[in-house]
Design an enzyme around this catalytic site. Structure first.
Site, PDB file in Angstrom:
ATOM      1  N   GLY A  15       0.838  -1.211   0.000  1.00 25.45           N
ATOM      2  CA  GLY A  15       0.000   0.000   0.000  1.00 25.45           C
ATOM      3  C   GLY A  15       0.864   1.249   0.000  1.00 25.45           C
ATOM      4  NE  ARG A  76      -1.976  -4.606  -1.679  1.00 28.42           N
ATOM      5  CZ  ARG A  76      -1.524  -4.122  -0.512  1.00 28.42           C
ATOM      6  NH1 ARG A  76      -0.543  -4.733   0.118  1.00 28.42           N
ATOM      7  NH2 ARG A  76      -2.059  -3.057   0.024  1.00 28.42           N
ATOM      8  CG  ASP A 107       3.985  -7.021   7.702  1.00 31.35           C
ATOM      9  OD1 ASP A 107       3.331  -6.689   6.692  1.00 31.35           O
ATOM     10  OD2 ASP A 107       3.445  -7.482   8.724  1.00 31.35           O
ATOM     11  CG  ASP A 132      -2.366   0.219   8.731  1.00 31.86           C
ATOM     12  OD1 ASP A 132      -3.219   1.133   8.757  1.00 31.86           O
ATOM     13  OD2 ASP A 132      -2.416  -0.754   7.956  1.00 31.86           O
ATOM     14  CG  ASP A 134       0.946  -2.517  10.620  1.00 28.37           C
ATOM     15  OD1 ASP A 134       1.788  -1.865   9.985  1.00 28.37           O
ATOM     16  OD2 ASP A 134       0.131  -3.277  10.082  1.00 28.37           O
ATOM     17  NE  ARG A 176      -8.889  -4.926   6.044  1.00 25.41           N
ATOM     18  CZ  ARG A 176      -8.183  -4.414   5.056  1.00 25.41           C
ATOM     19  NH1 ARG A 176      -6.897  -4.600   5.009  1.00 25.41           N
ATOM     20  NH2 ARG A 176      -8.764  -3.735   4.112  1.00 25.41           N
TER      21      ARG A 176
END
Ligand code: ATP
Length: 328
Positions: A15, A76, A107, A132, A134, A176
């Protein structure tokens, strides 16, 4: 002895996020500063497989520090998940004389880079680019700060309507698996409650909190909900549930969606991108590989890619308490 790096390939994958362009610019200019060639690889790993490369010099990244998205495009790539795809990618890198890679992404992109390195012993350095936040090994990922500012700005606008009409708004934000955006933007925008994937607040507590807030004289409220909140209901199901149980509330839903990923990067993200790009290239020059560059306690640090992929970026639980106190 590690071999001398002469040509670095840079790509953006997964993304997009604000700050990716500033990171590309930093990688390109750090290469130029150290007299190393730099090649832009379009559409992430797919462009590597297709040989979609372009030479980049310091002037090819003029006027992009302020731009959202990524000039190299992102993708992707299903093909890169196959050994045949990665073989093709490796052949193209060799043909172009590229001898190290900077991967800007999340990741998944790092996993791809690590597998590629294990197969071809190809030097790889990761820069965390995702809104995010994350990713383990950095307190901030590229684009997170910009996304927070975007979300706060949107909620401020929603609040104008909420307070004019005495309404309750449920605002769904991205996340998410991680509640960083919901938690921080929720506090920043003065949310009544914040629902995140890491913590099961429980439906009873939500109802109780909304009842209390009405009783305390609040005429409008905002609840911020991360996409993957642990209660397990989506934002529309939550609206139905609250309206069924608290008929005095007229609930409106706003799903912020992709607007959170776009826009001009904040100053913080631009500076972060510049710092991480310098460290990524200079680490490759020093012969390092398989690391992610990140920011911890305002220092640029390296984390092994494997740890960055496997480790979990935890939310700051103190923020849950702060949010509770702020909604008094
Ligand atoms: P975001 O956080 O935005 O999802 P991401 O980097 O995690 O970003 P992914 O779609 O998971 O996004 O991964 C990006 C690309 O990395 C994939 O499309 C694929 O090309 C490559 N990749 C991911 N996992 C693997 C894997 N196990 N093997 C090979 N390549 C992979």
């Amino acid at each position: 002895m590690s071999k001398t790096i002469k040509k670095v390939g840079v790509l953006t994958s997964g993304g997009d996020s604000p700050g990716m362009n500033a990171a590309i610019r930093s990688v390109v200019r750090t290469c130029a500063y150290h007299n190393i060639e730099c090649i832009g690889i379009y559409r992430g790993y797919q462009g590597m497989i297709e040989g979609d490369f372009k030479e980049m010099g310091p002037r090819s990244v003029n006027n992009i520090v302020n731009k959202g998205g990524t000039i190299l495009k992102s993708a992707r790539s299903v093909d890169f998940r196959t050994p045949e795809g990665r073989k093709k990618a490796h052949e193209n890198l060799l043909k172009a004389g590229i001898d190290a890679l900077v991967v800007i992404g999340g990741d998944g992109s790092f996993t791809g880079g690590l597998i590629f390195n294990s197969e071809y012993d190809f030097p790889v350095m990761g820069i965390p680019g995702t809104i995010d936040n994350d990713i383990y090994g950095t307190s901030f990922t590229l684009g997170y700060d910009t996304a927070l500012n975007t979300v706060v700005d949107c909620i401020d606008k929603i609040r104008d309507t909420a307070s004019s009409h005495n309404r309750l708004f449920f605002v769904e934000v991205m996340g998410r698996d991680a509640g960083h955006i919901a938690l921080n933007a929720g506090i920043g925008a003065g949310a009544e409650e914040i629902l995140i994937p890491e913590e099961d607040l429980g439906l009873d507590r939500l109802l109780d909190s909304l009842q209390k807030s009405k009783a305390s004289g609040k005429s409008s409220s905002i609840v911020v909900i991360a996409e993957g909140d642990k209660i397990g209901k989506n934002v529309f199901e939550l609206k139905d549930y609250v309206e069924a149980n608290l008929p005095e509330y007229d609930v409106r839903v706003s799903v912020l969606g992709h607007m959170q990923r776009g826009g001009s990067p904040s100053c913080f993200d631009r500076v972060l991108a510049s710092r991480l790009g310098v460290k990524a290239v200079e680490s490759l020059i020093e012969g390092k590989s398989n690391y992610m560059v990140g920011l911890k306690e305002d220092k640029v640090v390296l984390t092994p890619l494997e740890q960055a992929i496997k480790g979990k970026s935890e939310i700051d639980r103190e923020l849950l308490r702060v949010s509770d106190i702020m909604s008094t």
